[in-house]
Design a protein around this motif. Sequence first.
Motif, PDB file in Angstrom:
ATOM      1  N   ALA A   1       0.840  -1.196   0.000  1.00  0.00           N
ATOM      2  CA  ALA A   1       0.000   0.000   0.000  1.00  0.00           C
ATOM      3  C   ALA A   1       0.876   1.246   0.000  1.00  0.00           C
ATOM      4  CB  ALA A   1      -0.928  -0.008   1.215  1.00  0.00           C
ATOM      5  N   ALA A   2       1.929   1.224   0.818  1.00  0.00           N
ATOM      6  CA  ALA A   2       2.835   2.368   0.885  1.00  0.00           C
ATOM      7  C   ALA A   2       3.476   2.604  -0.483  1.00  0.00           C
ATOM      8  CB  ALA A   2       3.910   2.130   1.937  1.00  0.00           C
ATOM      9  N   ALA A   3       3.876   1.506  -1.135  1.00  0.00           N
ATOM     10  CA  ALA A   3       4.522   1.619  -2.439  1.00  0.00           C
ATOM     11  C   ALA A   3       3.578   2.266  -3.455  1.00  0.00           C
ATOM     12  CB  ALA A   3       4.930   0.230  -2.929  1.00  0.00           C
ATOM     13  N   ILE A   4       2.324   1.791  -3.479  1.00  0.00           N
ATOM     14  CA  ILE A   4       1.361   2.338  -4.443  1.00  0.00           C
ATOM     15  C   ILE A   4       1.089   3.812  -4.142  1.00  0.00           C
ATOM     16  CG2 ILE A   4      -1.047   2.191  -5.220  1.00  0.00           C
ATOM     17  CD1 ILE A   4      -0.790  -0.871  -4.881  1.00  0.00           C
ATOM     18  N   LEU A   5       1.006   4.125  -2.840  1.00  0.00           N
ATOM     19  CA  LEU A   5       0.780   5.516  -2.438  1.00  0.00           C
ATOM     20  C   LEU A   5       1.905   6.421  -2.940  1.00  0.00           C
ATOM     21  CD1 LEU A   5      -0.909   7.530  -0.691  1.00  0.00           C
ATOM     22  CD2 LEU A   5       0.685   7.011   1.171  1.00  0.00           C
ATOM     23  N   VAL A   6       3.138   5.991  -2.710  1.00  0.00           N
ATOM     24  CA  VAL A   6       4.288   6.812  -3.095  1.00  0.00           C
ATOM     25  C   VAL A   6       4.326   7.016  -4.612  1.00  0.00           C
ATOM     26  CG1 VAL A   6       6.811   6.895  -3.220  1.00  0.00           C
ATOM     27  CG2 VAL A   6       5.679   6.189  -1.095  1.00  0.00           C
ATOM     28  N   VAL A   7       4.168   5.914  -5.360  1.00  0.00           N
ATOM     29  CA  VAL A   7       4.230   6.029  -6.821  1.00  0.00           C
ATOM     30  C   VAL A   7       3.066   6.888  -7.331  1.00  0.00           C
ATOM     31  CG1 VAL A   7       4.153   4.761  -9.009  1.00  0.00           C
ATOM     32  CG2 VAL A   7       5.447   3.854  -7.079  1.00  0.00           C
ATOM     33  N   SER A   8       1.899   6.741  -6.725  1.00  0.00           N
ATOM     34  CA  SER A   8       0.731   7.509  -7.175  1.00  0.00           C
ATOM     35  C   SER A   8       0.936   9.008  -6.997  1.00  0.00           C
ATOM     36  CB  SER A   8      -0.523   7.090  -6.403  1.00  0.00           C
ATOM     37  OG  SER A   8      -0.808   5.742  -6.640  1.00  0.00           O
ATOM     38  N   VAL A   9       1.321   9.426  -5.793  1.00  0.00           N
ATOM     39  CA  VAL A   9       1.446  10.874  -5.572  1.00  0.00           C
ATOM     40  C   VAL A   9       2.609  11.440  -6.368  1.00  0.00           C
ATOM     41  CG1 VAL A   9       0.292  11.024  -3.354  1.00  0.00           C
ATOM     42  CG2 VAL A   9       2.719  10.508  -3.411  1.00  0.00           C
ATOM     43  N   ASN A  10       3.661  10.645  -6.509  1.00  0.00           N
ATOM     44  CA  ASN A  10       4.791  11.103  -7.317  1.00  0.00           C
ATOM     45  C   ASN A  10       4.378  11.274  -8.781  1.00  0.00           C
ATOM     46  OD1 ASN A  10       7.229  10.296  -9.176  1.00  0.00           O
ATOM     47  ND2 ASN A  10       8.109  11.173  -7.306  1.00  0.00           N
ATOM     48  N   THR A  11       3.720  10.248  -9.327  1.00  0.00           N
ATOM     49  CA  THR A  11       3.276  10.313 -10.726  1.00  0.00           C
ATOM     50  C   THR A  11       2.257  11.422 -10.913  1.00  0.00           C
ATOM     51  OG1 THR A  11       3.576   7.931 -10.839  1.00  0.00           O
ATOM     52  CG2 THR A  11       2.351   8.943 -12.623  1.00  0.00           C
ATOM     53  N   GLY A  12       1.358  11.573  -9.920  1.00  0.00           N
ATOM     54  CA  GLY A  12       0.322  12.599 -10.001  1.00  0.00           C
ATOM     55  C   GLY A  12       0.906  13.979 -10.237  1.00  0.00           C
ATOM     56  N   ALA A  13       2.029  14.263  -9.594  1.00  0.00           N
ATOM     57  CA  ALA A  13       2.650  15.578  -9.720  1.00  0.00           C
ATOM     58  C   ALA A  13       3.096  15.822 -11.160  1.00  0.00           C
ATOM     59  CB  ALA A  13       3.834  15.693  -8.765  1.00  0.00           C
ATOM     60  N   TYR A  14       3.674  14.792 -11.780  1.00  0.00           N
ATOM     61  CA  TYR A  14       4.082  14.938 -13.183  1.00  0.00           C
ATOM     62  C   TYR A  14       2.872  15.007 -14.103  1.00  0.00           C
ATOM     63  CZ  TYR A  14       8.930  14.007 -11.959  1.00  0.00           C
ATOM     64  OH  TYR A  14      10.177  14.097 -11.435  1.00  0.00           O
ATOM     65  N   MET A  15       1.902  14.105 -13.822  1.00  0.00           N
ATOM     66  CA  MET A  15       0.715  14.029 -14.670  1.00  0.00           C
ATOM     67  C   MET A  15      -0.049  15.348 -14.671  1.00  0.00           C
ATOM     68  SD  MET A  15       0.162  11.045 -16.150  1.00  0.00           S
ATOM     69  CE  MET A  15       0.549   9.312 -16.015  1.00  0.00           C
ATOM     70  N   ALA A  16      -0.105  16.015 -13.504  1.00  0.00           N
ATOM     71  CA  ALA A  16      -0.843  17.272 -13.408  1.00  0.00           C
ATOM     72  C   ALA A  16      -0.348  18.236 -14.476  1.00  0.00           C
ATOM     73  CB  ALA A  16      -0.676  17.886 -12.019  1.00  0.00           C
ATOM     74  N   GLU A  17       0.947  18.333 -14.616  1.00  0.00           N
ATOM     75  CA  GLU A  17       1.517  19.254 -15.602  1.00  0.00           C
ATOM     76  C   GLU A  17       1.326  18.737 -17.019  1.00  0.00           C
ATOM     77  OE1 GLU A  17       3.181  22.522 -14.907  1.00  0.00           O
ATOM     78  OE2 GLU A  17       1.582  21.903 -13.572  1.00  0.00           O
ATOM     79  N   ILE A  18       1.491  17.425 -17.206  1.00  0.00           N
ATOM     80  CA  ILE A  18       1.318  16.844 -18.554  1.00  0.00           C
ATOM     81  C   ILE A  18      -0.111  17.075 -19.048  1.00  0.00           C
ATOM     82  CG2 ILE A  18       1.217  14.672 -19.838  1.00  0.00           C
ATOM     83  CD1 ILE A  18       3.490  13.634 -18.043  1.00  0.00           C
ATOM     84  N   ILE A  19      -1.087  16.796 -18.160  1.00  0.00           N
ATOM     85  CA  ILE A  19      -2.487  16.907 -18.566  1.00  0.00           C
ATOM     86  C   ILE A  19      -2.881  18.370 -18.762  1.00  0.00           C
ATOM     87  CG2 ILE A  19      -4.874  16.463 -17.876  1.00  0.00           C
ATOM     88  CD1 ILE A  19      -3.770  13.947 -16.438  1.00  0.00           C
ATOM     89  N   ARG A  20      -2.349  19.251 -17.898  1.00  0.00           N
ATOM     90  CA  ARG A  20      -2.627  20.685 -18.075  1.00  0.00           C
ATOM     91  C   ARG A  20      -2.137  21.130 -19.455  1.00  0.00           C
ATOM     92  NH1 ARG A  20      -0.803  25.947 -16.291  1.00  0.00           N
ATOM     93  NH2 ARG A  20       1.271  25.121 -15.941  1.00  0.00           N
ATOM     94  N   GLY A  21      -0.946  20.672 -19.818  1.00  0.00           N
ATOM     95  CA  GLY A  21      -0.415  20.996 -21.141  1.00  0.00           C
ATOM     96  C   GLY A  21      -1.326  20.464 -22.236  1.00  0.00           C
ATOM     97  N   GLY A  22      -1.859  19.253 -22.025  1.00  0.00           N
ATOM     98  CA  GLY A  22      -2.758  18.653 -23.010  1.00  0.00           C
ATOM     99  C   GLY A  22      -4.027  19.470 -23.182  1.00  0.00           C
ATOM    100  N   ILE A  23      -4.577  19.950 -22.079  1.00  0.00           N
ATOM    101  CA  ILE A  23      -5.808  20.748 -22.143  1.00  0.00           C
ATOM    102  C   ILE A  23      -5.529  22.067 -22.864  1.00  0.00           C
ATOM    103  CG2 ILE A  23      -7.513  22.022 -20.781  1.00  0.00           C
ATOM    104  CD1 ILE A  23      -7.275  19.809 -18.653  1.00  0.00           C
ATOM    105  N   ILE A  24      -4.397  22.702 -22.505  1.00  0.00           N
ATOM    106  CA  ILE A  24      -4.058  23.982 -23.135  1.00  0.00           C
ATOM    107  C   ILE A  24      -3.868  23.809 -24.642  1.00  0.00           C
ATOM    108  CG2 ILE A  24      -2.253  25.753 -23.293  1.00  0.00           C
ATOM    109  CD1 ILE A  24      -1.828  25.367 -20.272  1.00  0.00           C
ATOM    110  N   SER A  25      -3.352  22.643 -25.041  1.00  0.00           N
ATOM    111  CA  SER A  25      -3.049  22.440 -26.466  1.00  0.00           C
ATOM    112  C   SER A  25      -4.292  22.237 -27.328  1.00  0.00           C
ATOM    113  CB  SER A  25      -2.109  21.245 -26.643  1.00  0.00           C
ATOM    114  OG  SER A  25      -2.819  20.045 -26.458  1.00  0.00           O
ATOM    115  N   VAL A  26      -5.444  21.989 -26.699  1.00  0.00           N
ATOM    116  CA  VAL A  26      -6.671  21.828 -27.489  1.00  0.00           C
ATOM    117  C   VAL A  26      -7.122  23.203 -27.982  1.00  0.00           C
ATOM    118  CG1 VAL A  26      -9.102  21.145 -27.421  1.00  0.00           C
ATOM    119  CG2 VAL A  26      -7.393  19.738 -26.292  1.00  0.00           C
TER     120      VAL A  26
END
Lengths: 243, 261
Positions: free
Chosen positions: B107-132
Amino acid sequence: MSKVIEVEGLRKSFGSHEVLRGIDFSAAKGEVTCIIGSSGSGKSTLLRCINLLETPDAGCIRYHGKDILKDGVHLGQYHAKVGMVFQQFNLFNNMDALHNCMAGQMKVLRRSREESEANARKYLEKVGMGAYLAAKPRQLSGGQKQRVAIARTLAMDPEVILFDEPTSALDPEMVGEVLSVMQALAQEGMTMLVVTHEMGFARAASDQVVFMNDGVIAERGTPDEVLGAPKSERLRAFLSSML
Amino acid sequence: MPTTFFGWVSFLLKEYGGLFLSGTAMTLLVATTGTAFGFALGLLAAIVRCIELPHGAGAFKRALVKAANALLGVYVQVFRGTPMIVQAMVIYYGSMQYLGLDLDHTAAAILVVSVNTGAYMAEIIRGGIISVDKGQFEAAHAIGMTHWQTMTTVVLPQAIRNILPSVGNEFIVNIKDSSVLNVISVSELFFQAKSAAGTYFRYFEVFFIVAVIYLVLTLVASRLLRWVEKKMDGPENYVIYGSQTDSRAEIVVHGEGEGDA
């Protein structure tokens, strides 16, 4: 004739530049109004204000006598009743032609899938795109895209359609196919506000022509009055530049 | 005892095959769920960060959005700005010492990877929305869709398609980087390999095997992602129903597929 759209004292600025400086005009049911004028005169901004894509700074816009900015008009319903066709088509790129015409019906008008699809087919057929139901926007030519965009608007059963330079982004040989669809709509009695540079269309299809200059309506009247006997020097110059 | 390299490899595979397999399964579990949760987290963050309030919005709403934006900014900065191996230690031991939580390793492992990935994804997805294209928003608003309907039916499907390669990148990074979670004793591939290597002191052979496994995983993953991309694009060809001479004809048109490889 009852007024469908009335605009009174409309003003809009972008930064320190005042694009609309007090616009008054109205369109009756079944009337086709062409708005002409050189670029930067505020034509498109006027249409975008009527559609509330831009928020006016002052003045009011009435739809069947109700102020859409105040009287608690349901904006979703208003948008469904007042359709818009864009210069750049703006078809939904993630959907094929059929679904472009279904999405609004299902989401905004809450129609069933079957009813939406039947309607979408009917209007795509009407604009001569019945054969291209499964085509994605990227697979269509400009004129085809614009005809799908008109079908998308028609599928919402609008009372008024605003056309924002619908043929300006088209290759010359595709202008005709879009104009003939618009002409057919005009003959059926659709209320239309058309920003256009197509003087031939304005002359043939419109009931009133509005000439905008520098953010105000400089002349207004029947096509014969405005295009045939321009009063101001400015309009004469504009018309001769269009030939 | 084996004497050659290949002898050792086959010996270790026989001896520790189960261990490698369970390690691989754990790595895949952490990477896929971590990427999926991270994606959801990033999507939420990106949507909040893309909210544009109308001019008439009240002061309370305005303050709320501002606060949420500031908080999300901090989140992205912190989790993008520190190594995941450090985040794992801080979250795992921090929650144990100060919150009295005995987190399950997985559970700890999934939590760590999730919040870490979330931080990158937030910017990636924001860029995707802006690009539309802005016209897509306008067309949707012009037929009366709400902001939410516009996002879910028109903008996000396009944004997500556009960022799919970046999302795939994150997934592949997560397959590999979940190996750092061995520091909090998650029984993923690297952790299992360490214990396998320690018994006979055959570090090279064990980690050679592990390298091959990671490579196979990432290869399969990238192939899978390409397939998903193709699937999302739909067919390049379409059918025209009815020709001028035969109303029942079906003509297949081969699309140009502008800008699509």
